[in-house]
Each structure stands twice: as C-alpha cells, then as structure tokens.
Design an enzyme around this catalytic site. Sequence first.
Site, PDB file in Angstrom:
ATOM      1  N   ASN A  77      33.140  36.962  45.593  1.00  0.00           N
ATOM      2  CA  ASN A  77      34.124  37.855  44.994  1.00  0.00           C
ATOM      3  C   ASN A  77      34.552  37.492  43.572  1.00  0.00           C
ATOM      4  OD1 ASN A  77      36.561  39.822  45.194  1.00  0.00           O
ATOM      5  ND2 ASN A  77      37.515  37.843  44.804  1.00  0.00           N
ATOM      6  N   TYR A 143      30.506  44.264  31.747  1.00  0.00           N
ATOM      7  CA  TYR A 143      31.025  44.286  33.112  1.00  0.00           C
ATOM      8  C   TYR A 143      30.169  45.189  34.005  1.00  0.00           C
ATOM      9  CZ  TYR A 143      34.338  44.760  36.973  1.00  0.00           C
ATOM     10  OH  TYR A 143      34.936  44.756  38.215  1.00  0.00           O
ATOM     11  N   LYS A 147      27.839  44.079  37.285  1.00  0.00           N
ATOM     12  CA  LYS A 147      28.110  44.582  38.629  1.00  0.00           C
ATOM     13  C   LYS A 147      26.942  45.389  39.178  1.00  0.00           C
ATOM     14  CE  LYS A 147      32.120  42.742  39.378  1.00  0.00           C
ATOM     15  NZ  LYS A 147      32.301  41.737  40.453  1.00  0.00           N
ATOM     16  N   THR A 178      45.268  45.165  40.849  1.00  0.00           N
ATOM     17  CA  THR A 178      45.197  43.702  40.862  1.00  0.00           C
ATOM     18  C   THR A 178      45.535  43.183  39.470  1.00  0.00           C
ATOM     19  OG1 THR A 178      42.886  43.469  40.147  1.00  0.00           O
ATOM     20  CG2 THR A 178      43.272  43.858  42.510  1.00  0.00           C
TER      21      THR A 178
END
Length: 248
Positions: A77, A143, A147, A178
């Site tokens: 994660n 990013y 991913k 988050t």
Amino acid sequence: MPQPKILITGAASGIGRAVADLFAAKGYDLVLVDLADHADVASQHSPVQRLRGSVSDESFWSANQSALAGLTHAVVNAGVSSGGPIEALEFDEWRRVMSVNLDGAFLTLRAALRAIKASSGPRSIVITGSISGMKAEAGVAAYGASKAAVLQLAKVAAKEVAPDGIRVNAIAPGGVDTPIWDDMPFFEQLVASEGSREAAISAMAKMATPLGRYASADEIAAQIAFLLSDDAATMTGTVLTSDGGYSL
C-alpha cells in the site's frame, strides 16, 4: 489454528492505517511498515511488529525478511503523490515517485511472496493502485504511470502464483479522504477558498464523481479486507475499481 499474519505497508496514515486498525480489531498478527513513526497504530492490540524504513530500500527488506516468517496475507500500500505537467516535471521527482510507488511495490511484493509461499492455508495479497493508473488526466504523469505499472504487476503476480493457491488482486480507488491531499499546493488553495478541509474535499468530490462523494479510508479498507478474504476465493488478477463513478 493460528491467526492470519498480515504485512501492511504505508501503515502510519490513510488507507494503510485504516487497514491496520481493521485487522487489529480482528486479532490478526500484524507486521506494520512505514517510513514515518507509527508507534500509535493498532497500539491497543497485539501481536504487532513495527518496522520503520523505506519500502524502496532493498536492504530494508533483506534485513527484515525474518520478520515475515509465517506471513499469510499482505497489503502492498505505501505510496506518494505528485503533480505537474510533463514538460515541467523534474526527473528527480519522476524517480522519487517511481522509487516508492513502483520499486517499493515490487520489493514489498517480492518479500511477501517469499514468506507467503512457505505458509499454508488461505493466502492472498492486495496491491493498492489508483484510478489514475487507468484513466488519463493532465498533470499526473508520474503518479499515473506508477499506478498503471503496479496494476499490471498485480496481474502478472497473480498468474505466477495461482498454481500455489495464492491470490493477488489490486484495488483502484478514486478520490479518498486521506492526508495525501494535504501536501498538494492546489488543495491548500482550495481549502482557503472553501473555508475548511472538509468543504474542500466535498467540493472536489462533487466536481469529479457521479456519486458526488469521495470514499473514506475505512471504506477502502473494508474493500481490501473483502479481496483478502475467503469471500473472494475465486478472484485473482482482479482490479477492483472504487471511484464513485469517476471513470465512467
């Protein structure tokens, strides 16, 4: 029968912390990894092993491989965010993101599989991807590419270890409330214009998703728990999209 033993990286905050809290409440044997201090995570539960270091450091995994003995599950994660157009993106920033999000995922997965293969019973892994790895948007090259790569990594791993009875799946969240947003300059500006962090999150979600809301870390943790569980016993190589309809 011994409790399952689960490795969780990026356990200090966000989705990782929510997963750690969820499985601590279930009585799992936890191995928690983060670069930041995470002494307070699952602090009321045991047994917990806390490892502090970078997931992208191969020597960290070599030094701590013995801590993974008996491992049955893993949540790969740990990750970092990044933003900016390609022509303005510094190579050092590209490498920073790839180092944690892709190299770190590979090293974590490799260490986890080496330990899990020596265990028996139900065994499974979930890798945290992102909808940014599936849908192109301007400004997220590093990013999004990292991913997209980890989603493919999960599929290849699933095919390799299926004969051993080990399942590997991925989850691709969209927006999740988050702390990852808090380091982004545009979000700081949005908080200022909207008047609060909560209002800024709500404004983004209403603009971005048909459902008009982002997920909480606890909701994503519950979905990860499903993928790890026997309720998903016939699922491997799957990418579970959880984005409020953003990718439609």
